[in-house]
Design an enzyme around this catalytic site. Structure first.
Site, PDB file in Angstrom:
ATOM      1  N   CYS A  29      45.563  43.961  28.806  1.00  0.00           N
ATOM      2  CA  CYS A  29      46.042  42.626  29.160  1.00  0.00           C
ATOM      3  C   CYS A  29      45.982  42.327  30.652  1.00  0.00           C
ATOM      4  O   CYS A  29      45.978  41.163  31.059  1.00  0.00           O
ATOM      5  CB  CYS A  29      47.479  42.449  28.673  1.00  0.00           C
ATOM      6  SG  CYS A  29      47.671  42.534  26.874  1.00  0.00           S
ATOM      7  N   ALA A  30      45.967  43.350  31.489  1.00  0.00           N
ATOM      8  CA  ALA A  30      46.030  43.138  32.938  1.00  0.00           C
ATOM      9  C   ALA A  30      44.674  42.889  33.570  1.00  0.00           C
ATOM     10  O   ALA A  30      44.595  42.598  34.766  1.00  0.00           O
ATOM     11  CB  ALA A  30      46.685  44.349  33.611  1.00  0.00           C
TER      12      ALA A  30
END
Length: 360
Positions: free
Chosen positions: A152-153
């Protein structure tokens, strides 16, 4: 000149499903016990989500015979079958987002010099980078980079890469494209961790146009001032993304929001140093509990995370693409100007940070 985001384009699959319908879908599976149904209800209701999009048409109510069978029964296709749908669907969404970004930036495809692609929900080669060049009509000399399986990052490292490219080549125009089809890895919600994952993840694509050339494209935008990365002291086994025989396996423990809540203040203090905290924040919404922990841990004003909560509500957690959806909202909001802090969280646990500045 520092790099700036000229524009951000987004794209979503056609199938849109209300959160309450997805809750009913999982709760009504034949092997769901009374306890499982109760956990599903609690997790889905607490997610802070109203709608999600998916490339799985079967989730819209019509069985597809691959993921959803007769009687709305969840099937278990192989990883190869899931990845084939990724190969078919991901390039189209990435291209749509990229085309919108270039149009809004007032740039022609021929002006793009670099492409940075991001995804953790599928693989193929020639990959997304190749397809963007072909489908958008970019020059064949475009230089390509891919950030894969970072979770997600990953959008913030992709923007950092674009910033580094433009620092070395100020005339460069970088197209950053994130596409995630999280719903491809849908599976039976038989335990608490799978229930949490099923309650938040969704599909979407976003693309940003980045350049340091002040004479190119539309004026204004979001300047990329600096970036930071921090590994937390715990959490290596609490957010895990591995490849199984029937899809990718997500381990997302209930400790993740608590770890973020404990670690976020120190990570942000190290990143900001003696600078005051910005009034506006773009925080990856891993779920409503993550946003709540960040807001409490940083003692933010209730309005600081409005854009993050709105994207979570309307689209769910689209992994790496989500933070670009949030930045798009801030970019389009005429009341927003000045400094913006961005935070995203990935396996590790990893905290990715960016300090940005929006000019009208």
């Amino acid at each position: 000149m520092p790099a700036r985001i000229l524009s951000i384009g987004t794209a979503l699959p056609a199938t849109s499903v209300p959160q309450q319908d997805l809750r009913a879908f999982f709760a009504d599976q034949p092997d769901a016990t009374r306890l499982t149904r109760r956990l599903i209800g609690a997790a889905f209701d607490a997610a802070g989500i109203e709608t999600r999009h998916s490339v799985l048409t079967g989730l819209g109510g019509t069985p597809d015979g691959v993921f959803v069978g007769e009687g709305a029964t969840l099937l278990s296709p192989t990883t190869g079958t899931r990845n084939e749908l990724y190969r078919q669907s991901a390039p189209e969404l990435a291209t749509e987002a990229g085309r919108r970004a270039l149009t809004e930036a007032a740039l022609a495809p021929s002006q793009v010099t670099h492409v940075v692609t991001v995804s953790c929900t599928g693989f193929f080669a020639p990959g997304l980078d190749f397809r963007l060049i072909r489908d958008l009509g970019l020059p064949p000399t475009v230089e390509r980079s891919h950030l894969g399986f970072m979770g997600c990052a990953a959008a913030l490292p992709a923007l950092r890469t674009a910033s580094q490219i433009t620092a070395a080549q100020p005339e460069a125009v970088v197209l950053v494209a994130c596409v995630e089809l999280c719903s491809l890895h849908i599976r039976d919600a038989s335990d608490a961790e799978q229930i949490v994952a099923a309650s938040v993840f969704a599909d979407g694509a976003a693309a940003a146009v980045v350049t340091a050339d002040e004479n190119l494209g539309t004026p204004g935008g979001i300047t990329l001032e600096r970036f930071g990365t921090a590994l937390t002291s715990e959490g290596e086994s609490d957010m895990v993304w591995t490849i199984g025989d029937h899809g990718f396996n997500m381990r997302l423990s209930a400790e993740v929001p608590r770890i973020i809540g404990r670690e976020i203040r120190a990570a942000v203090d190290r990143f900001l140093g003696d600078q005051p905290a910005p009034a506006r924040w773009a925080v990856h919404p891993g779920g409503r509990s993550v946003l709540d922990r960040v807001e409490a841990g940083l003692q933010l004003e209730p309005t600081a995370l409005d854009a993050s909560r709105a994207v979570l509500r309307d689209h769910g957690n689209m992994s790496s693409a989500t933070i670009l959806f949030i930045l798009r909202q801030l970019l389009a909001d005429p009341t927003v100007s000045g400094r913006i802090a961005a935070l995203a969280f990935g396996p590790g646990l990893t905290v990715e940070s960016a300090l940005l500045h929006k000019t009208r």
